[in-house]
Design an enzyme around this catalytic site. Structure first.
Site, short mmCIF file in Angstrom:
data_model
loop_
_atom_site.label_atom_id
_atom_site.label_comp_id
_atom_site.label_asym_id
_atom_site.label_seq_id
_atom_site.Cartn_x
_atom_site.Cartn_y
_atom_site.Cartn_z
N CYS A 199 -10.63 30.40 -41.49
CA CYS A 199 -10.17 31.90 -40.95
C CYS A 199 -10.01 32.80 -42.16
O CYS A 199 -10.07 32.45 -43.24
CB CYS A 199 -8.86 31.75 -40.02
SG CYS A 199 -7.53 31.09 -40.51
N THR A 200 -9.23 34.01 -42.04
CA THR A 200 -9.06 34.98 -43.12
C THR A 200 -8.16 34.27 -44.35
O THR A 200 -8.54 34.22 -45.29
CB THR A 200 -8.71 36.16 -42.78
OG1 THR A 200 -9.35 36.79 -41.31
CG2 THR A 200 -8.55 37.27 -43.51
#
Length: 455
Positions: A199-200
């Site tokens: 994810c980020t």
């Protein structure tokens, strides 16, 4: 004791510009047991306000999740405000790949039930039984393993502009939607395949990896520090980036470039583009992808309807949007019927290698820095001349300027000549009144910006 913002975003932007300080955009998170989130929140707000730290932070009984902008000179002092708490000693601060002094314009610290809306009942599984953390090189190596399934745990508008090669990119609006979908679709592989997730910044995978281990997945791995830390490591270690395109971020920038690959398209004309914008109609504010040409033709709007609305008088626009709740609709950018080239796909469609255009193959939009310098004073109808008072910075002949207003929209022009206090001049400074011809009507609510291109 001031515990909330008192300045508007516009006022804060002007102060940042006047200060001329370099700022650092960063993010961090930490799961921990916090007995009194409200007191924790208030203490953080007071400490950060003294350092001119801005950003958006969520705190809960389960921990903290923050995206911040901090003056570079206060970076270490900011770190010290975190490390006074035992659970944040040595915490990793994910520094943004690309910096923008105006990434955040307010300090918001909110108490929430959870620091990430995952929709999970944490009492039903062991949230500490997480997947194996991998550094960039280890992640790249496992990507090469044919026995690996890599899953993007971000939302569709994030993965559309950038993702890891071969990743499954769920077509979902929220993180909580993706968990049961992926669990159901990958059941047959849970004991035989490597489940590789990212994810980020890593926070979504912290909970997701424990969730999937609870549901019987044997080989669960997660990218340590997410895409942001991955990018730092590949640059530092000279590794090849397996992530292509841009990393979506939830601040003013809306994205930071990782590679020159452009894998998305303008939602209005279909040409290669990965620039996210919000619709200029405040009653819509839809997030979508728009190229420079469409932005100019549509005045930053997502549809003809919105284009018509922004040309109405300001009071009429306010009346039309009064009582509307648009917050949950803003990020549903790929779902609007007004967007002709929205991307639709099956969640688990076969991953087919796609030809990507690089930024050197199409016209790349220059990075722009807009500096607010003045406001509208008068419009001389017969002469088609606008008058602005210069309140900040300066402007000279040859500069490109931007005039922005609720009714005017956004209009650009290059100043070939102007008058200052009634006399021909080449330079206007603070407290001057500047007049120049314009091919459109200017209003008192309009703002004047000077554009600086940063190639």
């Amino acid at each position: 004791m001031q515990l909330y913002n008192t300045l508007s975003a516009e006022q804060r932007a002007q102060l940042i510009e006047e200060a001329g300080q370099k700022r650092i955009t960063l993010s961090f998170y930490q799961y921990a047991k916090i007995a009194d989130p409200q007191k924790f929140r208030d203490d953080l707000f007071l400490a950060w306000s003294k350092l001119d730290a801005l950003g958006r932070t969520y705190v809960a009984h389960e921990g903290i999740n923050a995206q911040m902008s901090v003056p570079a000179e206060n970076f270490e002092a900011f770190r010290e405000t975190l490390e006074v708490y035992d659970f944040m000693k040595g915490i990793r601060l994910n520094v943004a790949v690309e910096q923008d002094d105006l990434s955040f314009l307010k300090l918001t610290v909110k108490v929430r039930k959870k620091i990430v809306a995952d929709g999970l009942n944490d009492d039903t599984f062991d949230v500490t039984n997480k997947g194996i953390h991998l550094r960039a090189k280890e992640f790249n190596d496992l990507l090469e393993d044919p026995n690996t399934i890599v899953v993007d745990f971000r939302n569709h508008y994030e993965s559309e502009i950038g993702h890891f090669e071969g990743a499954i990119t769920p077509d979902v609006d929220t993180f909580r939607e993706s968990l049961p979908i992926i669990n159901e679709k990958l059941q047959e592989h849970k004991e035989t395949k490597n489940l590789l997730m990212y994810c980020t910044g890593g926070i979504r995978c912290e909970k997701a990896s424990a969730y999937f281990k609870h549901h019987g997945f044997k080989n669960v791995y997660q990218l340590e520090g997410g895409i942001i830390e991955y990018t730092r490591q590949i640059k530092e270690e000279g590794l090849k980036s397996k992530f292509i395109g841009k990393n979506f971020v939830f601040d003013h920038r809306l994205g930071e470039r990782i590679t020159d690959d452009i894998i998305a398209n303008c939602h209005q004309c279909g040409k290669p583009c990965d620039t996210h914008v919000n619709c200029s109609n405040e009653a819509c504010h839809l997030l979508f992808i728009q190229c420079d040409e469409c932005a100019e033709a549509m005045h930053g709007c997502c549809s003809d309807k919105c284009l018509e609305i922004i040309q109405l008088p300001v009071e009429e626009q306010k009346r039309l949007r009064k009582g509307q709740q648009k917050g949950n609709l803003i990020f549903k950018k790929g779902k609007s019927d007004a967007l002709k080239f929205k991307k639709e796909r099956n969640v688990f469609e076969e991953v087919i290698p796609q030809k990507v255009a690089t930024v050197t193959e199409i016209r790349k939009k220059n990075r722009e820095r807009k500096i607010l310098i003045g406001k509208g004073e008068h419009y001389f109808t017969k002469a088609s001349v606008a008058q602005f008072s210069i309140q900040n910075h300066q402007v000279k002949v040859g500069d490109e300027v931007l005039i922005v207003g609720p009714s005017t929209g956004e209009e650009r022009l290059t100043l070939t000549k102007f008058k200052v206090n009634g006399q021909d001049a080449n330079l206007a400074v603070i407290n001057d009144k500047i007049t120049f011809e314009v091919p459109f009507r200017v209003r008192l609510s309009d703002k004047l910006y000077v554009i600086h291109n940063e190639n």
